[in-house]
Design a protein around this motif. Structure first.
Motif, PDB file in Angstrom:
ATOM      1  N   LYS A 164      51.732 -18.797  23.140  1.00 26.10           N
ATOM      2  CA  LYS A 164      53.196 -18.697  23.069  1.00 26.10           C
ATOM      3  C   LYS A 164      53.871 -19.303  24.308  1.00 26.10           C
ATOM      4  CE  LYS A 164      53.719 -16.168  19.202  1.00 26.10           C
ATOM      5  NZ  LYS A 164      52.758 -16.941  18.409  1.00 26.10           N
ATOM      6  N   LYS A 165      53.073 -19.573  25.361  1.00 26.88           N
ATOM      7  CA  LYS A 165      53.685 -20.055  26.608  1.00 26.88           C
ATOM      8  C   LYS A 165      53.161 -21.415  27.063  1.00 26.88           C
ATOM      9  CE  LYS A 165      55.253 -15.725  28.677  1.00 26.88           C
ATOM     10  NZ  LYS A 165      54.409 -14.555  28.926  1.00 26.88           N
ATOM     11  N   THR A 166      51.836 -21.618  26.991  1.00 24.43           N
ATOM     12  CA  THR A 166      51.250 -22.858  27.516  1.00 24.43           C
ATOM     13  C   THR A 166      51.764 -24.068  26.730  1.00 24.43           C
ATOM     14  OG1 THR A 166      49.255 -21.560  27.892  1.00 24.43           O
ATOM     15  CG2 THR A 166      49.050 -23.949  28.155  1.00 24.43           C
ATOM     16  N   ALA A 167      52.268 -25.069  27.442  1.00 26.48           N
ATOM     17  CA  ALA A 167      52.752 -26.281  26.762  1.00 26.48           C
ATOM     18  C   ALA A 167      51.563 -27.095  26.269  1.00 26.48           C
ATOM     19  CB  ALA A 167      53.599 -27.114  27.718  1.00 26.48           C
ATOM     20  N   MET A 168      51.772 -27.856  25.174  1.00 27.50           N
ATOM     21  CA  MET A 168      50.684 -28.645  24.595  1.00 27.50           C
ATOM     22  C   MET A 168      50.144 -29.661  25.608  1.00 27.50           C
ATOM     23  SD  MET A 168      48.877 -28.614  21.939  1.00 27.50           S
ATOM     24  CE  MET A 168      47.392 -29.596  21.726  1.00 27.50           C
ATOM     25  N   TYR A 197      57.240 -32.374  21.311  1.00 27.46           N
ATOM     26  CA  TYR A 197      56.340 -31.230  21.158  1.00 27.46           C
ATOM     27  C   TYR A 197      55.477 -30.981  22.403  1.00 27.46           C
ATOM     28  CZ  TYR A 197      52.087 -34.043  20.725  1.00 27.46           C
ATOM     29  OH  TYR A 197      51.032 -34.867  20.990  1.00 27.46           O
ATOM     30  N   LEU A 198      55.283 -32.025  23.222  1.00 30.34           N
ATOM     31  CA  LEU A 198      54.380 -31.916  24.375  1.00 30.34           C
ATOM     32  C   LEU A 198      54.785 -30.796  25.324  1.00 30.34           C
ATOM     33  CD1 LEU A 198      53.785 -35.694  25.164  1.00 30.34           C
ATOM     34  CD2 LEU A 198      52.047 -34.040  24.455  1.00 30.34           C
ATOM     35  N   ASP A 199      56.105 -30.556  25.407  1.00 31.81           N
ATOM     36  CA  ASP A 199      56.578 -29.546  26.360  1.00 31.81           C
ATOM     37  C   ASP A 199      56.879 -28.214  25.686  1.00 31.81           C
ATOM     38  OD1 ASP A 199      56.456 -31.216  28.699  1.00 31.81           O
ATOM     39  OD2 ASP A 199      58.055 -32.374  27.750  1.00 31.81           O
ATOM     40  N   GLN A 200      56.498 -28.098  24.420  1.00 32.70           N
ATOM     41  CA  GLN A 200      56.719 -26.829  23.719  1.00 32.70           C
ATOM     42  C   GLN A 200      55.416 -26.025  23.668  1.00 32.70           C
ATOM     43  OE1 GLN A 200      58.370 -28.542  20.207  1.00 32.70           O
ATOM     44  NE2 GLN A 200      60.382 -28.813  21.131  1.00 32.70           N
ATOM     45  N   PRO A 201      55.509 -24.704  23.442  1.00 32.17           N
ATOM     46  CA  PRO A 201      54.291 -23.885  23.369  1.00 32.17           C
ATOM     47  C   PRO A 201      53.301 -24.478  22.355  1.00 32.17           C
ATOM     48  CG  PRO A 201      56.239 -22.493  23.339  1.00 32.17           C
ATOM     49  CD  PRO A 201      56.733 -23.903  23.269  1.00 32.17           C
ATOM     50  N   CYS A 202      52.007 -24.384  22.689  1.00 28.97           N
ATOM     51  CA  CYS A 202      51.001 -25.142  21.947  1.00 28.97           C
ATOM     52  C   CYS A 202      50.631 -24.557  20.584  1.00 28.97           C
ATOM     53  CB  CYS A 202      49.741 -25.263  22.790  1.00 28.97           C
ATOM     54  SG  CYS A 202      49.057 -23.639  23.190  1.00 28.97           S
ATOM     55  N   CYS A 203      51.046 -23.314  20.327  1.00 30.27           N
ATOM     56  CA  CYS A 203      50.605 -22.622  19.116  1.00 30.27           C
ATOM     57  C   CYS A 203      50.891 -23.437  17.847  1.00 30.27           C
ATOM     58  CB  CYS A 203      51.303 -21.275  19.038  1.00 30.27           C
ATOM     59  SG  CYS A 203      50.567 -20.235  17.801  1.00 30.27           S
ATOM     60  N   GLU A 204      52.145 -23.929  17.739  1.00 33.86           N
ATOM     61  CA  GLU A 204      52.571 -24.701  16.563  1.00 33.86           C
ATOM     62  C   GLU A 204      51.702 -25.947  16.384  1.00 33.86           C
ATOM     63  OE1 GLU A 204      55.490 -26.631  13.790  1.00 33.86           O
ATOM     64  OE2 GLU A 204      54.878 -24.588  14.201  1.00 33.86           O
ATOM     65  N   THR A 205      51.433 -26.668  17.483  1.00 34.01           N
ATOM     66  CA  THR A 205      50.637 -27.899  17.391  1.00 34.01           C
ATOM     67  C   THR A 205      49.213 -27.589  16.950  1.00 34.01           C
ATOM     68  OG1 THR A 205      51.953 -28.840  19.169  1.00 34.01           O
ATOM     69  CG2 THR A 205      49.900 -29.969  18.651  1.00 34.01           C
ATOM     70  N   ILE A 206      48.637 -26.550  17.528  1.00 31.23           N
ATOM     71  CA  ILE A 206      47.254 -26.194  17.159  1.00 31.23           C
ATOM     72  C   ILE A 206      47.196 -25.840  15.676  1.00 31.23           C
ATOM     73  CG2 ILE A 206      45.417 -24.480  17.544  1.00 31.23           C
ATOM     74  CD1 ILE A 206      46.242 -24.491  20.541  1.00 31.23           C
ATOM     75  N   ASN A 207      48.206 -25.103  15.188  1.00 32.70           N
ATOM     76  CA  ASN A 207      48.217 -24.743  13.765  1.00 32.70           C
ATOM     77  C   ASN A 207      48.396 -25.966  12.873  1.00 32.70           C
ATOM     78  OD1 ASN A 207      47.648 -22.033  13.958  1.00 32.70           O
ATOM     79  ND2 ASN A 207      49.781 -21.468  14.340  1.00 32.70           N
ATOM     80  N   ARG A 208      49.172 -26.952  13.352  1.00 32.51           N
ATOM     81  CA  ARG A 208      49.353 -28.177  12.557  1.00 32.51           C
ATOM     82  C   ARG A 208      48.039 -28.945  12.448  1.00 32.51           C
ATOM     83  NH1 ARG A 208      54.626 -31.646  13.061  1.00 32.51           N
ATOM     84  NH2 ARG A 208      56.281 -30.152  12.771  1.00 32.51           N
ATOM     85  N   ILE A 209      47.292 -28.990  13.565  1.00 30.60           N
ATOM     86  CA  ILE A 209      46.013 -29.719  13.534  1.00 30.60           C
ATOM     87  C   ILE A 209      45.035 -28.977  12.617  1.00 30.60           C
ATOM     88  CG2 ILE A 209      44.081 -30.609  14.905  1.00 30.60           C
ATOM     89  CD1 ILE A 209      46.078 -30.731  17.301  1.00 30.60           C
ATOM     90  N   LYS A 210      45.100 -27.638  12.646  1.00 30.46           N
ATOM     91  CA  LYS A 210      44.262 -26.835  11.743  1.00 30.46           C
ATOM     92  C   LYS A 210      44.599 -27.152  10.282  1.00 30.46           C
ATOM     93  CE  LYS A 210      43.095 -22.338  12.711  1.00 30.46           C
ATOM     94  NZ  LYS A 210      41.828 -22.285  13.448  1.00 30.46           N
ATOM     95  N   LEU A 211      45.903 -27.241   9.980  1.00 28.75           N
ATOM     96  CA  LEU A 211      46.335 -27.545   8.604  1.00 28.75           C
ATOM     97  C   LEU A 211      45.745 -28.886   8.168  1.00 28.75           C
ATOM     98  CD1 LEU A 211      48.067 -27.288   6.015  1.00 28.75           C
ATOM     99  CD2 LEU A 211      49.942 -28.337   7.270  1.00 28.75           C
ATOM    100  N   TYR A 212      45.793 -29.856   9.082  1.00 28.20           N
ATOM    101  CA  TYR A 212      45.263 -31.188   8.771  1.00 28.20           C
ATOM    102  C   TYR A 212      43.768 -31.088   8.468  1.00 28.20           C
ATOM    103  CZ  TYR A 212      44.726 -36.271   9.036  1.00 28.20           C
ATOM    104  OH  TYR A 212      44.473 -37.590   8.724  1.00 28.20           O
ATOM    105  N   SER A 213      43.015 -30.410   9.355  1.00 31.08           N
ATOM    106  CA  SER A 213      41.561 -30.327   9.170  1.00 31.08           C
ATOM    107  C   SER A 213      41.207 -29.559   7.905  1.00 31.08           C
ATOM    108  CB  SER A 213      40.886 -29.604  10.344  1.00 31.08           C
ATOM    109  OG  SER A 213      41.502 -29.944  11.538  1.00 31.08           O
ATOM    110  N   GLU A 214      41.949 -28.475   7.652  1.00 29.74           N
ATOM    111  CA  GLU A 214      41.643 -27.678   6.456  1.00 29.74           C
ATOM    112  C   GLU A 214      41.981 -28.443   5.188  1.00 29.74           C
ATOM    113  OE1 GLU A 214      43.827 -24.164   7.371  1.00 29.74           O
ATOM    114  OE2 GLU A 214      42.366 -23.530   8.889  1.00 29.74           O
TER     115      GLU A 214
END
Length: 445
Positions: A164-168, A197-214
């Motif tokens: 929720k805090k660490t930037a991507m 997105y680079l400076d936003q919390p990483c959660c959303e990006t990680i979930n997007r990459i998961k969606l792609y892989s799944e």
């Protein structure tokens, strides 16, 4: 028509048709009207080809080399479905899939230094890909393993990162990924259009990459699906769903007035008659005074007689040109489909390039994409305004959809659908809820 409805829907674009289907399944009495004689509004598929020429004011008839006009179904808005994405879930839960047939898109490609490369979709492909050097591949693999194991609800998978805090940007640093890999991860896997997105919390990006892989894991070639006979089939599928549950449809209905009382919608007037309602859903074209322009999208539909070079002769594919590669703020996309999807005459291909407009010369901006498609037999250029509602509709009970953006998939459209649903119903949209309601009517299988 002189009746009382719970909800009136104006326009048969995909967003409107899905909402009308959902509302009907929820037991609401729905009237759905469109001023056009065809389904789909902005997201229609145009057939025969002659109609596309007329629509874009191209003089003369299509040449004989284009084959039969009725073999064409050309999407005005190019998008694919993520195999594991929200729209596929909506299709499965509502069983609209029984009206449609899908094909997997043959590949996803990314542009780097003037050339296109296949987006590696499996570990083996990543290791063989010429997109990255050997050490880069190892680091990238580590990153992908981290993403695959990541679970928001299990802090043991965070490895010192606060989702929720660490930037991507920091996450990329942690795995020591280089600029090219960051470009292709953010734009070809997480499918971001810009680098905000680079400076936003990483959660959303990680979930997007998961969606792609799944999504990829489901079918293997690429994470994208496309319906036979074009995207215009989607709104019609949901319209059928609505009709099964008692929704009323009227095409070719001019809308004369939206009737308000004390700042609230109470009905719609068409051809002298008034239909009353408690809530109204519509696309921006029906309420020009209630929307504002936030940008523009340019789309160029190109008819080709050949597959796109360096795509291994794929009969369908997506190409992403990351903004960094062409000194822009937003990515350029190409969606290509062909006669294999029953949307073009035999041996013909339709490639649609699109991007968010950034300058006064949009056609120049999209040139890098068109250069990949040469020779182009015929092109159709459109520049559309991106319109969004000025307010949430809570006061007026008029709920307005957003214009379709330049992304090549339906995730943002589904976000809009869920957002409108929440504003109308006061609760989150729940897939399971729809499933339960449907079982009540059909009985358990």
């Amino acid at each position: 028509m002189n009746e009382e409805y719970d909800v009136i829907v104006l326009g048969t674009g995909l967003t409107e048709c899905i909402l009308s289907g959902i509302m009907s399944v929820n037991g609401k009495k729905v009237l759905h009207m469109d001023r056009n004689p065809y389904y789909g509004g902005e997201s229609a598929s145009i057939t025969p080809l002659e109609d596309l020429y007329k629509r874009f004011k191209i003089p003369g008839a299509p040449p004989a080399s284009m084959g039969r006009g009725r073999d064409w179904n050309v999407d005005l808005i190019p998008k694919f479905l993520m195999a594991n994405g929200q729209l596929v879930k909506m299709l499965l839960f509502t069983e609209v899939t029984r009206y449609l047939d899908f094909k997997v898109t043959e590949g996803s490609f990314v542009y780097k230094g003037g050339k296109i490369y296949k987006v590696p979709s499996t570990e083996a492909e990543a290791l063989a890909s010429s997109l990255m050097g050997l050490f880069e591949k190892r680091r990238f693999r580590k990153f992908l393993v981290y993403v695959a194991n990541f679970d928001e609800s299990d802090p043991r998978t965070f490895e010192g990162i606060d989702p929720k805090k660490t930037a991507m940007r920091e996450v990329y640093k942690k795995f020591d990924l280089g600029q090219d890999v960051i470009d292709f991860t953010g734009h070809a896997l997480a499918l971001y259009r810009t680098d905000d997105y680079l400076d936003q919390p990483c959660c959303e990006t990680i979930n997007r990459i998961k969606l792609y892989s799944e999504s990829l894991a489901r079918y293997g070639k690429s994470p994208y699906l496309y319906p036979l006979y074009g995207l215009g089939e989607l709104p019609q599928g949901f319209a059928r769903l609505s009709a099964i549950y008692g929704g009323t449809y009227m095409l070719n209905k001019p809308i004369e007035e939206i009737i308000m009382q004390n700042g609230k919608v109470i009905g719609v007037k068409s051809e002298g008659e008034i239909a009353r309602c408690k809530q109204l859903i519509c696309d921006p074209s029906y309420v020009k005074d209630r929307v504002e322009k936030v940008g523009q999208v340019i789309r160029v539909i190109c008819i080709l007689s050949h597959p796109i070079k360096n795509t291994n002769d794929a009969n369908s594919c997506q190409i992403i040109i990351p903004q960094n590669q062409v000194n822009r703020k937003s990515d350029i996309y190409v969606c290509m489909i062909s006669s294999a999807h029953n949307v073009a005459a035999q041996g013909k291909y339709i490639a649609i390039a699109s991007t968010t407009v950034e300058t006064k010369e949009p056609e120049k901006e999209i040139r890098p994409a068109l250069e990949l498609l040469e020779p182009i037999e015929q092109k159709f250029v459109s520049i559309s305004d991106l319109l969004v509602p000025k307010d949430l509709g809570t006061e007026s009970q008029i709920f307005i959809s957003r214009t379709y953006d330049a992304t090549t998939h339906f995730e943002t459209t589904c976000d809009d659908i869920k957002d409108i649903y929440k504003r109308m119903m006061g609760s989150e949209f729940d897939f399971e809820e729809m499933k339960r309601k449907k079982n009540d009517i059909y009985g358990e299988d």
